[in-house]
Design an enzyme around this catalytic site. Structure first.
Site, short mmCIF file in Angstrom:
data_model
loop_
_atom_site.label_atom_id
_atom_site.label_comp_id
_atom_site.label_asym_id
_atom_site.label_seq_id
_atom_site.Cartn_x
_atom_site.Cartn_y
_atom_site.Cartn_z
N LYS A 1 0.75 -0.79 -0.27
CA LYS A 1 0.47 0.10 -0.21
C LYS A 1 0.76 1.27 0.20
O LYS A 1 1.54 1.37 0.79
CB LYS A 1 -0.63 0.02 0.83
N GLU B 1 9.50 2.51 10.26
CA GLU B 1 11.05 3.87 9.83
C GLU B 1 10.07 4.86 10.30
O GLU B 1 9.71 4.98 8.88
CB GLU B 1 11.41 3.37 8.79
N CYS C 1 13.87 12.38 5.10
CA CYS C 1 13.80 11.08 6.53
C CYS C 1 14.94 12.11 7.39
O CYS C 1 14.81 12.03 8.45
CB CYS C 1 13.50 10.02 6.62
N GLN D 1 1.35 19.81 3.99
CA GLN D 1 2.50 20.22 4.55
C GLN D 1 2.71 21.63 4.29
O GLN D 1 4.19 21.75 5.07
CB GLN D 1 3.29 19.58 3.68
N GLU E 1 9.95 17.33 13.86
CA GLU E 1 10.66 17.21 12.60
C GLU E 1 9.20 18.17 12.11
O GLU E 1 8.33 17.72 11.87
CB GLU E 1 10.13 16.05 12.35
P1 NAD Z 1 2.68 9.11 7.12
O1 NAD Z 1 2.82 8.02 8.23
O2 NAD Z 1 1.85 9.81 6.97
O3 NAD Z 1 2.52 8.01 5.80
C1 NAD Z 1 3.08 6.54 5.84
C2 NAD Z 1 2.30 6.01 4.80
O4 NAD Z 1 1.38 5.09 5.79
C3 NAD Z 1 1.29 5.68 3.89
O5 NAD Z 1 0.81 4.75 2.55
C4 NAD Z 1 0.05 5.95 4.63
O6 NAD Z 1 -1.33 6.72 3.08
C5 NAD Z 1 0.29 5.06 5.82
N1 NAD Z 1 -0.82 5.11 6.44
C6 NAD Z 1 -1.92 6.52 7.35
N2 NAD Z 1 -2.41 5.94 8.75
C7 NAD Z 1 -2.17 4.54 8.88
C8 NAD Z 1 -3.03 4.21 9.56
N3 NAD Z 1 -4.17 4.76 10.30
N4 NAD Z 1 -2.97 2.76 9.25
C9 NAD Z 1 -1.85 1.77 8.25
N5 NAD Z 1 -1.07 2.71 7.37
C10 NAD Z 1 -1.38 4.40 7.29
O7 NAD Z 1 3.71 9.55 6.72
P2 NAD Z 1 4.64 9.93 4.92
O8 NAD Z 1 3.54 11.91 5.17
O9 NAD Z 1 3.95 9.48 3.91
O10 NAD Z 1 5.81 10.57 4.69
C11 NAD Z 1 6.83 11.52 5.64
C12 NAD Z 1 7.18 10.50 7.12
O11 NAD Z 1 7.93 9.58 6.92
C13 NAD Z 1 8.42 11.72 7.59
O12 NAD Z 1 8.10 11.68 9.02
C14 NAD Z 1 9.67 10.71 7.09
O13 NAD Z 1 10.93 11.03 8.36
C15 NAD Z 1 9.24 9.49 7.23
N6 NAD Z 1 10.00 8.11 6.69
C16 NAD Z 1 11.03 8.11 6.90
C17 NAD Z 1 11.85 6.89 6.20
C18 NAD Z 1 12.79 6.42 7.81
O14 NAD Z 1 13.49 5.52 7.13
N7 NAD Z 1 13.03 6.83 8.83
C19 NAD Z 1 12.16 7.35 5.26
C20 NAD Z 1 11.00 7.97 5.06
C21 NAD Z 1 9.99 9.07 5.08
#
Ligand code: NAD
Length: 493
Positions: A174, A249, A283, A330, A384
């Site tokens: 997903k 992550e 990230c 954002q 962040e």
């Molecule tokens: P997000 O948490 O909003 O979404 C991530 C994914 O989770 C999306 O596919 C979203 O649809 C899904 N999701 C949201 N709510 C959910 C739920 N209740 N149940 C299951 N899935 C759900 O994050 P984002 O805005 O897409 O990404 C940005 C974030 O990702 C930042 O905090 C960034 O630091 C982090 N990030 C971390 C790494 C790492 O390796 N540590 C790498 C890239 C991004």
């Protein structure tokens, strides 16, 4: 009309059963980039059915053969790299050069994991008893749910899907609703490479709908999640209740340290690249720059001057340094931190506003921003922000810099600029992050080393490298007794 995309379930391209859809638009222009199924629990159930049915065949497929399919997928990604990079820029905004890097990272990971088809080493070891053989082998965990963010929409899914596949798991994937086309491109490449039906299944949709349904399904044995802390924590709680392993992550608040003896030009290049690359939406972005007293003023002046010169624009335009942020939410979130920084007492040196004019009005653009005189406990130095915003913090010594670096809830990446090898090694040892760079910025991970964060960034897993195999396999210890009699471990002499 936006191009019409479908889920990929059991080897077929399908709409959501209920027919609902969502549209994604280009964050630089507002133009539609595609229309996608808004999947619900019933669609996820179909996808898990397919993944569960494909499991027996796939896990019995010899790992080197699984690797060969990945190798073919890597070759396809190489051929399509330019188109996939353009699609990526159009849907999430990062400049084309970086989008090519995103696709290249997926290529690297796919080749690398293809090679793991002929490794996946276990251990053989002497038994404590005679005429007995002891070894350990890796076994797949089963059906894996991969839930990914938008900021590296080709690379991050490949970090999960490729190790999951080569170790014999089947996948329900997903992707983020803000970068669905890159997910489509990756899965279409796997299909073209000859991956059997049902081994990878793609469901588009919202996190709280499609994402949550993947987690809930008892046939999904493992969740691999990358995204925000808020969502990751919630998923961890859900998985704990279901007794389901989860690898997380999450966010970062990464720092570059610049000591008095650093090569300032090099440090400036690293700071600009790390703070504003991918519009600060990595990230591993450097959202804090910790600078020692002796060079603080000179470094701050040059950083501000260079930041003001960065050109905002459409990522497809070669002249653009910094693209849009991903969406309106954002943009609002980043803007809200300007008042936070001001009320905490930091000095806004440049940027700080939504960018307007010059064709930017149709997109989500924020002026690259530098705060000076930030204090370690300020919210802009702790939370962040995930945008083109960085904060300079003045310190007196290496020890203070290390304490400031470690004084945040996250532990993903950090870097130190110094000409003194002793200081560099001291910092490497004492900085508590999963990645540490010396005389380079906070970004630039390579796929054959472990990737991930300590403390609030993760939950102890690592992606990439052979470390990724730990997440996607179970160890099985095998004892073969060829003595022809009952032998009792720990009891017989
Ligand atoms: P997000 O948490 O909003 O979404 C991530 C994914 O989770 C999306 O596919 C979203 O649809 C899904 N999701 C949201 N709510 C959910 C739920 N209740 N149940 C299951 N899935 C759900 O994050 P984002 O805005 O897409 O990404 C940005 C974030 O990702 C930042 O905090 C960034 O630091 C982090 N990030 C971390 C790494 C790492 O390796 N540590 C790498 C890239 C991004």
């Amino acid at each position: 009309m936006a191009q019409h995309f479908q889920n990929y379930i059991g080897g077929r391209w399908l709409d959501a059963r209920a027919g609902a859809r969502f549209e994604r638009e280009n964050p630089a222009t507002g133009e539609p980039t595609g229309s996608y199924p808004r999947s619900q629990a019933e669609d996820v159930r179909d996808a898990v059915d397919a993944a569960a049915n494909a499991q027996a065949l796939w896990r019995r497929t010899p790992a080197p053969k699984r690797g060969e399919i990945l190798f073919r997928a890597a070759e396809i990604l190489v051929r399509r790299k330019e188109q996939f990079a353009r699609d990526l820029t159009e849907e999430m905004g990062k400049v084309l050069k970086e989008a090519r890097g995103d696709v290249q990272e997926a290529i690297d990971m796919t080749y690398y994991m293809a090679g793991e088809g002929r490794r996946q080493f276990g251990q053989t070891t002497p038994s404590e008893l005679p005429d007995k053989f002891a070894m350990s082998v890796r076994a797949p965990v089963g059906v894996v749910g991969c839930i990914t963010p938008w900021n590296f929409p080709t690379a991050i899914p490949s970090w999960k899907i490729m190790p999951a596949l080569v170790t014999g798991n089947t996948v329900v994937f997903k992707p983020s609703q803000y970068a669905p086309k890159s997910a489509y491109n990756l899965v279409a490449a796997l299909e073209e490479a000859g991956l059997p039906a049902g081994v990878v299944n793609l469901v588009f949709g919202e996190g709280a709908e499609a994402g949550a349904a993947i987690i809930d399904d008892p046939r999904v044995s493992l969740i691999s999640f990358t995204g925000s802390n808020a969502v990751g924590r919630q998923i961890a709680i859900q998985c704990a209740e279901l007794g389901k392993p989860v690898s997380l992550e999450m966010g970062g608040k990464n720092a570059i340290t610049v000591l008095d003896d650093a090569d300032l030009g090099l440090a400036l290049d690293g700071a600009i690249w790390s703070a504003f690359g991918t519009t600060g939406q990595r990230c591993t972005a450097a959202s804090r720059i910790i600078v020692q007293d002796g060079v603080y003023d000179a470094f701050a002046a040059q950083l501000v001057e260079r930041t003001k010169r960065l050109r905002l624009g459409n990522g497809l335009d070669d002249a653009t340094d910094v693209g849009p942020v991903v969406n309106a939410d954002q943009l609002r979130k980043i803007e809200s931190y300007m008042a936070v920084g001001a009320s905490d007492g930091a000095t806004l040196a440049c940027g700080g506003v939504v960018a307007r004019g010059d064709g930017l009005d149709r997109g989500y653009f924020f002026q690259p921003t530098v705060f000076l005189d930030a204090k370690p406990a300020m919210r802009i130095a702790q939370e962040e922000i995930f945008g083109p915003v960085t904060a300079l913090i003045r310190v007196g010594s290496l020890d203070e810099a290390i304490d400031v670096n470690n004084g945040v809830p996250y532990g993903l990446s950090s870097s130190i600029y110094t000409g003194d090898v002793n200081k560099a090694f001291r910092a490497v040892e004492r900085i508590d992050t999963g990645l540490v760079y010396v005389n380079a910025g906070t970004i630039g991970a390579e796929v054959h080393l472990p990737f991930g964060g300590t403390r609030g960034t993760g939950n102890g897993h690592r992606e990439a490298g052979t470390a990724a195999l730990e997440t996607f396999t179970e160890w099985k210890s095998v004892y073969i007794d060829y003595s022809g009699r009952l032998q009792k471990a720990q009891i017989d002499d």
